[in-house]
Design an enzyme around this catalytic site. Sequence first.
Site, PDB file in Angstrom:
ATOM      1  N   ARG A  55       0.784  -1.237   0.000  1.00 17.40           N
ATOM      2  CA  ARG A  55       0.000   0.000   0.000  1.00 17.40           C
ATOM      3  C   ARG A  55       0.817   1.289   0.000  1.00 17.40           C
ATOM      4  O   ARG A  55       0.239   2.370   0.002  1.00 17.40           O
ATOM      5  CB  ARG A  55      -0.985   0.053   1.183  1.00 17.40           C
ATOM      6  CG  ARG A  55      -2.053  -1.013   1.173  1.00 17.40           C
ATOM      7  CD  ARG A  55      -3.281  -0.573   1.920  1.00 17.40           C
ATOM      8  NE  ARG A  55      -2.996  -0.211   3.297  1.00 17.40           N
ATOM      9  CZ  ARG A  55      -3.879   0.382   4.095  1.00 17.40           C
ATOM     10  NH1 ARG A  55      -5.081   0.690   3.648  1.00 17.40           N
ATOM     11  NH2 ARG A  55      -3.554   0.663   5.346  1.00 17.40           N
ATOM     12  N   ASP A  56       2.135   1.213  -0.026  1.00 13.96           N
ATOM     13  CA  ASP A  56       2.926   2.441  -0.087  1.00 13.96           C
ATOM     14  C   ASP A  56       4.220   2.220  -0.867  1.00 13.96           C
ATOM     15  O   ASP A  56       5.309   2.584  -0.418  1.00 13.96           O
ATOM     16  CB  ASP A  56       3.220   2.951   1.322  1.00 13.96           C
ATOM     17  CG  ASP A  56       3.592   4.433   1.352  1.00 13.96           C
ATOM     18  OD1 ASP A  56       3.270   5.144   0.374  1.00 13.96           O
ATOM     19  OD2 ASP A  56       4.185   4.878   2.341  1.00 13.96           O
ATOM     20  N   VAL A  57       4.068   1.642  -2.050  1.00 12.19           N
ATOM     21  CA  VAL A  57       5.225   1.392  -2.909  1.00 12.19           C
ATOM     22  C   VAL A  57       5.622   2.707  -3.572  1.00 12.19           C
ATOM     23  O   VAL A  57       4.840   3.303  -4.317  1.00 12.19           O
ATOM     24  CB  VAL A  57       4.898   0.334  -3.983  1.00 12.19           C
ATOM     25  CG1 VAL A  57       6.103   0.105  -4.893  1.00 12.19           C
ATOM     26  CG2 VAL A  57       4.453  -0.968  -3.337  1.00 12.19           C
TER      27      VAL A  57
END
Length: 202
Positions: A55-57
């Site tokens: 969810r935070d690439v």
Amino acid sequence: MFLIYNYLPGGNLESFIRGRSAATVQWKILHKIAFHIARALAYLHDQCAPRILHRDVKPSNILLDDEFNAYLSDFGLARLLGTSETHATTGVAGTFGYVAPEYAMTCRVSEKADVYSYGVVLLELMSDKKALENGFNIVSWASLLLRHGRAKEVFTAGLWESSPHDDLVEMLHLAITCTDDTLSTRPTMKSVVQRLRQIRPS
């Protein structure tokens, strides 16, 4: 409690992208970084039980060692997917510019949201441009250039001249497919790994 991490002298991918010169842009290194990130996400999506959404690439969450091996880091926003295809959230987590449009609109996140973020990172890696800046959107910009047969303009200085054009364009197509608005069009990370293997530098 103590957390012990390996020291990675290469810093993060954001610093690598912003600090490299034309002389350091090599197709083998670019491909190696892209492949390692893809393989890490494919592992989270397909081999973990339960499956994990990062969810935070983004480049600042990807670390490099001194041989340009890439490591996915910062799992503070990660969620377990379990057996369902999507995960409902009460709000959108992640970084603006890397968040998939359907997640931003519905607060329902799936593996394809990580795929979208990966596609944005891949575009940054190829172009040296930021995802969003002063009204600039890297996904719209790269898609427009590719549609108009101007793929060469996407790549950072020196990369086009020193690398196999067919492989670069194939990677660009892959990035654009990963950032498609339609979820069913986006590949799985497992499929991304397979496609990157096909264009592996000799």
